[in-house]
Scaffold this motif. Structure first.
Motif, PDB file in Angstrom:
ATOM      1  N   TRP A 181      37.564 -21.183   4.334  1.00  0.00           N
ATOM      2  CA  TRP A 181      38.795 -20.396   4.203  1.00  0.00           C
ATOM      3  C   TRP A 181      39.679 -20.962   3.096  1.00  0.00           C
ATOM      4  O   TRP A 181      40.421 -20.229   2.441  1.00  0.00           O
ATOM      5  CB  TRP A 181      39.550 -20.380   5.531  1.00  0.00           C
ATOM      6  CG  TRP A 181      38.908 -19.498   6.554  1.00  0.00           C
ATOM      7  CD1 TRP A 181      38.164 -19.881   7.623  1.00  0.00           C
ATOM      8  CD2 TRP A 181      38.928 -18.061   6.578  1.00  0.00           C
ATOM      9  NE1 TRP A 181      37.725 -18.781   8.318  1.00  0.00           N
ATOM     10  CE2 TRP A 181      38.180 -17.655   7.703  1.00  0.00           C
ATOM     11  CE3 TRP A 181      39.504 -17.085   5.767  1.00  0.00           C
ATOM     12  CZ2 TRP A 181      37.988 -16.317   8.038  1.00  0.00           C
ATOM     13  CZ3 TRP A 181      39.323 -15.754   6.089  1.00  0.00           C
ATOM     14  CH2 TRP A 181      38.576 -15.371   7.209  1.00  0.00           C
ATOM     15  N   GLY A 182      39.570 -22.245   2.842  1.00  0.00           N
ATOM     16  CA  GLY A 182      40.373 -22.856   1.791  1.00  0.00           C
ATOM     17  C   GLY A 182      39.978 -22.385   0.395  1.00  0.00           C
ATOM     18  O   GLY A 182      40.813 -22.325  -0.508  1.00  0.00           O
ATOM     19  N   LYS A 183      38.702 -22.029   0.217  1.00  0.00           N
ATOM     20  CA  LYS A 183      38.219 -21.585  -1.090  1.00  0.00           C
ATOM     21  C   LYS A 183      38.214 -20.062  -1.232  1.00  0.00           C
ATOM     22  O   LYS A 183      38.182 -19.532  -2.338  1.00  0.00           O
ATOM     23  CB  LYS A 183      36.800 -22.108  -1.324  1.00  0.00           C
ATOM     24  CG  LYS A 183      36.693 -23.618  -1.453  1.00  0.00           C
ATOM     25  CD  LYS A 183      35.246 -24.040  -1.697  1.00  0.00           C
ATOM     26  CE  LYS A 183      35.124 -25.545  -1.849  1.00  0.00           C
ATOM     27  NZ  LYS A 183      33.717 -25.965  -2.038  1.00  0.00           N
ATOM     28  N   VAL A 200      38.317 -17.504  -4.746  1.00  0.00           N
ATOM     29  CA  VAL A 200      37.058 -16.857  -5.128  1.00  0.00           C
ATOM     30  C   VAL A 200      37.216 -15.336  -5.118  1.00  0.00           C
ATOM     31  O   VAL A 200      36.802 -14.642  -6.056  1.00  0.00           O
ATOM     32  CB  VAL A 200      35.911 -17.287  -4.188  1.00  0.00           C
ATOM     33  CG1 VAL A 200      34.655 -16.462  -4.462  1.00  0.00           C
ATOM     34  CG2 VAL A 200      35.605 -18.771  -4.364  1.00  0.00           C
ATOM     35  N   PHE A 201      37.837 -14.809  -4.080  1.00  0.00           N
ATOM     36  CA  PHE A 201      38.011 -13.359  -3.986  1.00  0.00           C
ATOM     37  C   PHE A 201      38.996 -12.837  -5.039  1.00  0.00           C
ATOM     38  O   PHE A 201      38.836 -11.724  -5.527  1.00  0.00           O
ATOM     39  CB  PHE A 201      38.471 -12.957  -2.582  1.00  0.00           C
ATOM     40  CG  PHE A 201      37.394 -13.094  -1.537  1.00  0.00           C
ATOM     41  CD1 PHE A 201      36.084 -13.401  -1.891  1.00  0.00           C
ATOM     42  CD2 PHE A 201      37.678 -12.917  -0.199  1.00  0.00           C
ATOM     43  CE1 PHE A 201      35.086 -13.531  -0.944  1.00  0.00           C
ATOM     44  CE2 PHE A 201      36.690 -13.038   0.772  1.00  0.00           C
ATOM     45  CZ  PHE A 201      35.395 -13.353   0.395  1.00  0.00           C
ATOM     46  N   ARG A 202      39.988 -13.646  -5.384  1.00  0.00           N
ATOM     47  CA  ARG A 202      40.904 -13.241  -6.459  1.00  0.00           C
ATOM     48  C   ARG A 202      40.131 -13.138  -7.780  1.00  0.00           C
ATOM     49  O   ARG A 202      40.344 -12.192  -8.550  1.00  0.00           O
ATOM     50  CB  ARG A 202      42.046 -14.244  -6.602  1.00  0.00           C
ATOM     51  CG  ARG A 202      43.041 -13.854  -7.716  1.00  0.00           C
ATOM     52  CD  ARG A 202      44.204 -14.801  -7.822  1.00  0.00           C
ATOM     53  NE  ARG A 202      45.152 -14.632  -6.721  1.00  0.00           N
ATOM     54  CZ  ARG A 202      45.305 -15.489  -5.730  1.00  0.00           C
ATOM     55  NH1 ARG A 202      44.556 -16.594  -5.696  1.00  0.00           N
ATOM     56  NH2 ARG A 202      46.179 -15.264  -4.793  1.00  0.00           N
ATOM     57  N   ASP A 203      39.234 -14.082  -8.009  1.00  0.00           N
ATOM     58  CA  ASP A 203      38.394 -14.029  -9.206  1.00  0.00           C
ATOM     59  C   ASP A 203      37.520 -12.768  -9.189  1.00  0.00           C
ATOM     60  O   ASP A 203      37.412 -12.070 -10.210  1.00  0.00           O
ATOM     61  CB  ASP A 203      37.513 -15.278  -9.278  1.00  0.00           C
ATOM     62  CG  ASP A 203      36.511 -15.222 -10.417  1.00  0.00           C
ATOM     63  OD1 ASP A 203      36.934 -15.132 -11.583  1.00  0.00           O
ATOM     64  OD2 ASP A 203      35.293 -15.246 -10.137  1.00  0.00           O
ATOM     65  N   LEU A 254      43.900 -11.113   4.106  1.00  0.00           N
ATOM     66  CA  LEU A 254      43.613 -11.640   2.770  1.00  0.00           C
ATOM     67  C   LEU A 254      43.438 -10.512   1.768  1.00  0.00           C
ATOM     68  O   LEU A 254      43.934 -10.591   0.635  1.00  0.00           O
ATOM     69  CB  LEU A 254      42.352 -12.511   2.821  1.00  0.00           C
ATOM     70  CG  LEU A 254      41.888 -13.141   1.511  1.00  0.00           C
ATOM     71  CD1 LEU A 254      42.990 -13.974   0.879  1.00  0.00           C
ATOM     72  CD2 LEU A 254      40.633 -13.993   1.730  1.00  0.00           C
ATOM     73  N   ALA A 255      42.752  -9.445   2.169  1.00  0.00           N
ATOM     74  CA  ALA A 255      42.569  -8.292   1.280  1.00  0.00           C
ATOM     75  C   ALA A 255      43.919  -7.697   0.890  1.00  0.00           C
ATOM     76  O   ALA A 255      44.152  -7.371  -0.275  1.00  0.00           O
ATOM     77  CB  ALA A 255      41.706  -7.234   1.960  1.00  0.00           C
TER      78      ALA A 255
END
Length: 279
Positions: free
Chosen positions: A196-198, A202-205, A232-233
């Protein structure tokens, strides 16, 4: 109800595209997406049946993507056409899958299992052969009792008959999906095996590279995880989709058409929130 992640006999599902649409109609599912693995061969048949039964049909696909950890599958939803770039990616994925299948067969033959690619093609015609079909053959030969046992003992990552698979480049897949009029969505995000920390970075990228959404709701995740993915989405500006990843009762009895994590019905509100983007 709706369902934006379903498989047919065009890849590794139990039911034909037409049968899936009939099942959706019987269950009062108003919108359904066919997202077969690395193929769009079942879309025309499904679309024709959907028009006859007045079911809102979303043409899609599920592509295997290269990624250093876990398993990265990218959904393409809402195709208007199938672009040449998508056809090329699918052709390459199928060729790579065939190479992988031969590697699995070689490992099985080496352990004394009598199986061939020709046998698989005869038993599963007009489909993209993959590990679920190997699992079915192992059941047929009496080597295991269930398909799940075949994966647990032999075919899952890290097991003796597993072979790595070459996927597509993410950026090329995103372009191909968009050139087909579709929307790129990360399927079952928990399978990426990211902490969850990463995950946010990653999803923003991915989002900045053109991935529009997250399949936040999937039966392979816990409800608490799905709700966290939904948050998060929203934070990243990505759309949220939901699916059953239905393959058929004989293949995955725990997955039901129109239902997702925690046995929850997939509510129409999901579609209402993204209809203008995908349709």
């Amino acid at each position: 109800m709706i369902d934006l992640h379903v498989h047919t006999t065009a890849s590794d599902g139990q039911y034909s595209p037409s049968e899936i649409i009939y099942k959706a109609s019987e269950k009062k599912i108003s919108t359904i997406a066919i997202t077969d693995h690395d193929t769009v061969d079942g879309l025309k048949e499904a679309e024709k049946t959907a028009k006859k039964l007045d079911v809102n049909f979303v043409p899609g696909v599920e592509l295997n993507i290269n990624f250093p950890s876990g398993e990265f599958h990218l959904l393409g939803l809402g195709f208007k056409k199938i672009s040449d770039s998508l056809k090329l990616i699918i052709d390459n994925l199928v060729k790579n899958r065939d190479i992988r299948n031969l590697q699995i067969i070689e490992k099985m033959n080496g352990d004394g299992v009598d199986i061939s690619f020709e046998e698989l093609k005869n038993d599963f015609p007009d489909t993209v052969i993959g590990r679920p079909h190997f699992a079915a053959e192992l059941v047929k030969k009496g080597i295991v009792k269930t398909r799940q046992q075949a994966f647990d003992l032999y075919l899952a990552r890290g097991r003796k008959w597993y072979a790595d698979r070459v996927g597509s480049n993410l950026d090329e897949a995103v372009v191909a999906i968009k050139e087909s009029g579709g929307v790129p969505v990360i399927a079952h995000p928990m399978s990426l095996y990211l902490s969850w920390g990463k995950m946010e970075d990653v999803f923003r990228d991915f989002y900045e590279r053109g991935v529009a959404g997250l399949e936040a709701f999937h039966p392979g995740a816990r409800v608490t995880e799905c709700l966290r993915l939904e948050e998060l989405a929203a934070k990243l500006g990505m759309i949220v989709t939901a699916g059953s990843d239905f393959h058929g009762e004989k293949i995955r009895a725990d997955r039901k058409l129109g239902y997702t994590c925690g046995g929850r019905k997939i509510d129409d509100s999901i579609w209402e929130n993204i209809r203008d983007i995908i349709s």
